[in-house]
Design an enzyme around this catalytic site. Structure first.
Site, PDB file in Angstrom:
ATOM      1  N   GLU A   1      -5.634  -8.591   0.980  1.00 51.89           N
ATOM      2  CA  GLU A   1      -6.234  -8.239   2.275  1.00 51.89           C
ATOM      3  C   GLU A   1      -7.708  -7.940   2.070  1.00 51.89           C
ATOM      4  O   GLU A   1      -8.074  -7.244   1.117  1.00 51.89           O
ATOM      5  CB  GLU A   1      -5.604  -6.976   2.883  1.00 51.89           C
ATOM      6  CG  GLU A   1      -4.241  -7.183   3.455  1.00 51.89           C
ATOM      7  CD  GLU A   1      -3.684  -5.924   4.120  1.00 51.89           C
ATOM      8  OE1 GLU A   1      -4.461  -5.151   4.717  1.00 51.89           O
ATOM      9  OE2 GLU A   1      -2.467  -5.734   4.020  1.00 51.89           O
TER      10      GLU A   1
ATOM     11  N   GLU B   1       0.792  -1.229   0.000  1.00 44.06           N
ATOM     12  CA  GLU B   1       0.000   0.000   0.000  1.00 44.06           C
ATOM     13  C   GLU B   1       0.824   1.278   0.000  1.00 44.06           C
ATOM     14  O   GLU B   1       0.649   2.142   0.855  1.00 44.06           O
ATOM     15  CB  GLU B   1      -0.955   0.018   1.208  1.00 44.06           C
ATOM     16  CG  GLU B   1      -1.943  -1.121   1.204  1.00 44.06           C
ATOM     17  CD  GLU B   1      -2.962  -1.026   2.326  1.00 44.06           C
ATOM     18  OE1 GLU B   1      -2.751  -0.248   3.269  1.00 44.06           O
ATOM     19  OE2 GLU B   1      -3.966  -1.733   2.268  1.00 44.06           O
TER      20      GLU B   1
HETATM   21  C1  BG6 Z   1      -4.326  -2.253   5.666  1.00 39.77           C
HETATM   22  C2  BG6 Z   1      -2.930  -2.569   6.134  1.00 39.77           C
HETATM   23  O1  BG6 Z   1      -4.360  -1.017   5.072  1.00 39.77           O
HETATM   24  O2  BG6 Z   1      -5.287  -2.181   6.658  1.00 39.77           O
HETATM   25  C3  BG6 Z   1      -2.857  -3.484   7.345  1.00 39.77           C
HETATM   26  O3  BG6 Z   1      -2.181  -3.119   5.075  1.00 39.77           O
HETATM   27  C4  BG6 Z   1      -3.880  -3.034   8.372  1.00 39.77           C
HETATM   28  O4  BG6 Z   1      -1.559  -3.484   7.850  1.00 39.77           O
HETATM   29  C5  BG6 Z   1      -5.242  -3.108   7.726  1.00 39.77           C
HETATM   30  O5  BG6 Z   1      -3.854  -3.787   9.547  1.00 39.77           O
HETATM   31  C6  BG6 Z   1      -6.369  -2.776   8.653  1.00 39.77           C
HETATM   32  O6  BG6 Z   1      -6.192  -1.513   9.217  1.00 39.77           O
HETATM   33  P1  BG6 Z   1      -6.222  -1.310  10.793  1.00 39.77           P
HETATM   34  O7  BG6 Z   1      -5.861   0.113  10.991  1.00 39.77           O
HETATM   35  O8  BG6 Z   1      -7.595  -1.625  11.199  1.00 39.77           O
HETATM   36  O9  BG6 Z   1      -5.228  -2.257  11.359  1.00 39.77           O
END
Ligand code: BG6
Length: 469
Positions: free
Chosen positions: A371, A164
């Site tokens: 993800e 990202e």
């Molecule tokens: C993504 C990241 O943008 O979002 C992760 O690559 C992150 O590292 C995930 O954990 C969720 O975001 P958050 O802030 O809820 O952990």
């Protein structure tokens, strides 16, 4: 309606080093920007010191992945575990740790899908060069990537460069941008962004030279931005939000040059980064083999005229850095047609179908979701279980959207929910959980760190077994 997936579909799950490993300074690992920033919140919530303690539980955790039937595991290497100060000596203990993990995964029939950099720049490089602001940082990254390709490339065939870049670039903490003056700050940001593009290109070239049959890509933070109304100015504002926060980055990776609208913005703001003439060919020639995308939610925007007090291009001060507004371009609004998670993410499986179709039609490269998940509190109930039907519902609807995209003609390689086990949320510690496996700790109490598969684990196991959702 149920969807059947291609035979070789990579059903996976994901994590990142600083969010699960812990052992932040064990066996020679250096401090990272992610450690440094998480320690600032240590008095209020969990930090990266122990996280999910994967460093000491890796065998148990990979055994659980095997039980789940995973075909692929997307995880990141910690640059500072391998080269503690970023561009100096290699730490043999770091190489040894990742060799153990990779070998164990392969022995369980799980394809390692490796990210080189997930928000955790070695802190020594911040001290030395202010990190990505210096061109040297791109060369330090290229050297690190080559070391990884040489040590693991005989067994790891799928690689991701930066996680990202497009999102981390907006967040000052992730980039370690401390400059207060707005103009200087955006100039530094643009320069850092360019050096990350350069590092991306150098790394793609190195992978193709070193790793036999290696495939490499970016992992972009993806979304769709809907117009708040059907007023053409709102439609354009929504488009701009997407172009500026995601698409310029994908275009730069794919075509090696900033799109016109982005160059115009850099010129108007007088923040065009310094480049070298020889970069041009490298950026154009370094082609990704596929596209990895992280997808959680969609956004909605309307026009946002500039005025005397708010000149065009000014980032709104004091608001969410990820979803910021920009005068003369767009303003983010709430979409009342969508439900939101308890942390405000607007849940939108149809948006995923749109994104997949969009990327496929623009780049004609295979896609993998690296993800996608629901961050929320979970409760360990009296029966010793976690009944996370809300997570099952979220994942199911998103897998169905992938099934629809495949029917639309999109070439999909796989799907990795975030995350395999509970891990340190990037801003909310262990209050906000994403895992298919519960990790028994709270923010301030390490408890016994026991691993407990949630209901979603068993549900996903079934999906993988049947190759169908
Ligand atoms: C993504 C990241 O943008 O979002 C992760 O690559 C992150 O590292 C995930 O954990 C969720 O975001 P958050 O802030 O809820 O952990």
């Amino acid at each position: 309606m149920s969807y059947k997936f291609p035979e070789n579909f990579l059903w996976g799950a994901a994590s990142s080093a600083f969010q699960i490993e812990g052992a932040w300074d064990e066996d020679g690992k250096g401090m990272t920007v992610a450690d440094y920033n998480s320690f600032k919140r240590s008095d209020k919530q969990a930090d990266s010191k122990v996280a999910s303690d994967f460093y000491h539980h890796w065998e148990e955790d990979i055994n659980l992945m095997k039980e789940l039937g995973l075909k692929a595991y997307r995880f990141s290497l910690s640059w500072a575990r391998i080269i503690p100060d970023g561009d100096g000596e290699v730490n043999p203990k770091g190489i040894e740790f990742y060799n153990k993990v990779i070998n164990k995964l392969l022995s369980c029939g799980i394809v390692p899908f490796v990210t080189l950099y997930h928000f955790d720049l070695p802190y020594a490089l911040v001290k030395k060069y202010n990190g990505w602001e210096a061109r040297e940082c791109a060369y330090a990254f290229e050297r690190y990537a080559k070391i990884c390709f040489e040590n693991f490339g005989d067994r790891v065939k799928y690689w991701l460069v930066h996680n990202e870049q497009n999102l981390m670039m907006r967040v000052d903490e992730r980039m370690n941008i401390t400059e207060k003056d707005i103009f200087k700050r955006e100039k530094i940001r643009a320069q850092m962004d360019y050096h990350m593009f350069l590092a991306h290109a150098l790394t793609i070239r190195a992978c193709h030279e070193i790793v036999k049959d290696g495939k490499i890509a970016c992992a972009v933070s993806s979304t769709v931005t809907y117009p708040m109304t059907n007023k053409p100015a709102d439609v354009w504002a929504a488009r701009l939000n997407n172009l500026f926060k995601t698409d310029y980055c994908l275009d730069m990776h794919a075509y090696g040059e900033y799109p016109g609208y982005y160059m115009k913005y850099l010129e108007e703001q007088n923040i065009v980064p310094l480049t070298k003439p020889e970069d041009k060919n490298l950026l154009r020639a370094s082609k990704m083999d596929f596209i990895a995308l992280n997808y959680y939610r969609t956004l909605t925007a309307r026009e946002f005229p500039a005025d005397e007090n708010h000149p065009k291009g000014l980032r709104q001060e004091g608001m969410n850095e990820v979803d910021y507004d920009m005068y003369g371009y767009w303003k983010i609004e709430k979409n009342t047609n969508l439900e939101a998670s308890e942390y405000g993410a607007q849940i939108d499986p149809t948006g995923l179908r749109i994104v997949l179709n969009d990327y496929w039609s623009r780049y004609r490269l295979p896609l993998i979701i690296t993800e996608n998940g629901l961050g929320t509190a979970d409760t360990l109930t009296q029966d010793g279980k976690i009944h996370d039907d809300y997570r099952i519902d979220y994942i199911k609807k998103h897998i169905e959207a992938i099934g629809q995209a495949i029917e639309d003609g999109v070439e999909m390689m796989g799907y990795c929910p975030w995350s395999i086990i509970d891990l340190l949320s990037s801003h909310q510690g262990f209050r906000k959980r994403y895992g298919l496996v519960y990790v028994n700790r709270s923010d301030m109490d390490l408890m016994n760190l026991a691993r407990i598969p949630k209901d979603s684990f068993y549900w996903y196991k079934n999906v993988i077994q049947n190759n169908c959702c």
